[in-house]
Design a protein around this motif. Structure first.
Motif, short mmCIF file in Angstrom:
data_model
loop_
_atom_site.label_atom_id
_atom_site.label_comp_id
_atom_site.label_asym_id
_atom_site.label_seq_id
_atom_site.Cartn_x
_atom_site.Cartn_y
_atom_site.Cartn_z
N GLN A 31 33.88 -45.60 18.56
CA GLN A 31 35.31 -45.42 18.82
C GLN A 31 36.13 -46.43 18.05
OE1 GLN A 31 37.69 -44.25 22.65
NE2 GLN A 31 37.27 -46.44 22.83
N LEU B 234 36.23 -45.53 14.34
CA LEU B 234 37.15 -44.42 14.13
C LEU B 234 38.60 -44.89 14.12
CD1 LEU B 234 35.49 -41.70 16.37
CD2 LEU B 234 36.02 -41.43 13.94
N ASP C 20 41.00 -38.58 22.87
CA ASP C 20 40.74 -38.24 21.47
C ASP C 20 39.31 -38.55 21.09
OD1 ASP C 20 43.30 -37.35 21.14
OD2 ASP C 20 44.03 -39.16 20.12
N TYR C 21 38.80 -39.69 21.57
CA TYR C 21 37.41 -40.02 21.23
C TYR C 21 36.44 -39.05 21.90
CZ TYR C 21 32.85 -42.13 21.03
OH TYR C 21 31.48 -42.33 20.84
N TYR D 169 36.31 -36.03 19.98
CA TYR D 169 35.50 -36.23 18.76
C TYR D 169 34.02 -36.17 19.09
CZ TYR D 169 33.27 -38.65 14.87
OH TYR D 169 32.43 -38.99 13.83
N SER E 278 32.64 -32.76 19.74
CA SER E 278 32.46 -31.92 18.54
C SER E 278 31.43 -32.52 17.57
CB SER E 278 33.79 -31.76 17.81
OG SER E 278 34.26 -33.01 17.32
N PHE E 279 31.01 -33.77 17.82
CA PHE E 279 30.10 -34.46 16.91
C PHE E 279 28.73 -33.77 16.88
CE2 PHE E 279 26.72 -37.49 16.02
CZ PHE E 279 27.18 -38.12 14.88
N GLU F 229 30.07 -41.70 11.52
CA GLU F 229 28.98 -40.77 11.81
C GLU F 229 27.62 -41.46 11.78
OE1 GLU F 229 29.25 -37.45 9.14
OE2 GLU F 229 31.30 -36.95 9.73
#
Length: 429
Positions: free
Chosen positions: A26, A29, A88-89, A92, A95-96, A128
């Motif tokens: 996090q 990002l 938001d994290y 993310y 969807s990762f 990633e």
């Protein structure tokens, strides 16, 4: 697919990792969303080699990482228990997906032998690739002990963990399980946590020692009446790894690298004292102390420090000295020890800390908990050695990343950068 999963060492959840990989992801990002990174594997036990079959099985396991995804219930758990993760994290992370094409695995056969070494490298966006380290190491270790080294079994593992935990807790040691990356298997870690929980439940309620939990995000709910909130678990207070400092040093420079790394972390977690435990030894603990002495307010704000290399019996008196120089009550500060601990070492450190007056001491114990086995064919008299493996951040945006241990003869990374850092902090050659 089910048969393949049964035969391969394979994480069953994207949360089968250490919490600080998520907190760091996090933060990366937020501060470094476009940075590219490379991670590289090192086998520190050069005498330990792998069969080609082992590495090919490992490669097949890694190919299946793409199937891992955060489930709705896992997301709900994180949102409830880890309030510092933003929506938001969590979007993310939901969807990762792991991208196995980011990982290069090369078997290097030894001359005249059916075994050899393996080169592993993960390359891609830092946000990633940061999640590859722990599951890659855990998967390789489990694969090795399924295929190349099978002269062991699980008999007695739960009782062994129970006895270790009981001894430590009743001696006043607060302990946490840190053994995901070098565990013998997921089953081993699960058994160990079960034994530690039983030790905690059966220990004298008057003892000062307590079980803080596990660094593995996927395990707590299996054994605790309620999942242990990371903000309350001693093991999960340890929230930053060396790679955070290494990457920031390469990107932002080394003159004030520790202070910069702590400041950026505070920006990501401004009202979360449970996440403010600083790792001191990335560029040597003395370099860290030189910087923290120049910023008393930051020293006051951070909950505590973690010792991960060098002599722990030098560390505690030095920490007390630093806090006293800064006019900070050291008794209120947390100290976590996490360097190659066993029962005897932890007991001796605890005794010293008691004599010095420290009141908040915790021990993060890894391989000694999750990879402590005996060779069956020896009548269980010989130790079955764990793999001594690491995966370190190699570079960010093409800039080399380095680590200077508190043992200054064990530096890793580009020699010119190491020499520059020693000059910046006036460290001995």
């Amino acid at each position: 697919m089910a048969a393949a999963l049964e035969n391969l060492a394979f994480p069953r959840s994207i949360l089968d990792t250490d919490l600080y990989k998520l907190t760091m992801q996090q933060a990366v990002l937020q501060h470094f969303p476009d940075v590219q990174a490379t991670y590289r594997f090192t086998n520190r036990s050069k005498n330990t080699e792998f069969s080609r079959r082992c590495i090919e099985t490992f490669r097949a396991s890694v190919a299946l990482f793409t199937d891992l995804a955060l489930t709705p219930s896992e997301r709900d758990w994180l949102a409830t228990k880890c309030s510092w993760f933003s929506k938001d994290y969590l979007d993310y992370l939901s969807s990762f997906r792991f991208k196995p094409e980011q990982v290069s695995i090369t078997f290097i056969p030894s001359e005249g032998a059916p075994t050899g070494q393996v080169e592993i490298e993960a390359t891609g966006p830092w946000a990633e690739t940061i999640l590859w380290e722990v599951p890659l190491m855990a998967t390789l270790s489990e694969t090795y002990f399924k295929i190349d080294n099978t002269d062991w079994n699980y008999d007695g593992q739960e009782e062994l963990a129970f006895q270790k935990g009981k001894t430590l807790l009743e001696a006043g040691c607060s302990i946490s399980e840190f053994g995901t990356r070098r565990r013998r298997s997921f089953r081993t870690q699960d058994i160990v946590v079960q034994g530690l929980v039983r030790a905690s439940q059966q220990s004298d309620s008057n003892t000062r020692g307590r079980l803080g939990g596990t660094s593995n995000v996927n395990i707590p709910g299996s054994h605790f009446p309620k999942p242990v909130p990371p903000s309350q678990a001693g093991s999960l207070s340890c929230t930053i790894a060396h790679e955070w400092f290494m990457g920031i040093g390469a990107l932002r420079g080394y003159e004030h690298v520790n202070d910069t790394a702590l400041r950026l972390w505070e920006e990501s977690y401004p009202n979360t004292p449970g996440l403010l435990t600083a790792l001191t030894d990335t560029f040597s603990t003395e370099a860290f102390f030189k910087e923290i002495l120049q910023n008393p307010e930051r020293a006051k704000k951070w909950t505590g420090l973690r010792q991960d290399s060098g002599d722990p019996f030098i560390f505690a008196p030095r920490v007390k000295e630093i806090y006293e120089k800064l006019r900070i009550n050291y008794r209120e500060k947390l100290m976590i020890f996490s360097d190659a601990l066993n029962v005897d070492k932890a007991l001796k450190i605890q005794e010293q800390c008691n004599e010095l007056g420290f009141e908040r001491v915790s021990f993060g114990i890894g391989t000694f908990f999750t990879n402590d086995f005996r060779v069956l064919s020896s009548g269980s008299t010989e130790k079955s050695k764990a793999l001594n493996i690491v995966i370190k951040l190699r570079s960010v945006n093409g800039l080399p990343c380095v680590k200077i241990s508190d043992d200054l003869t064990k530096n890793t990374g580009d020699k010119d950068v190491v020499a520059h850092i020693k000059q910046v902090f006036d460290l001995e050659k």
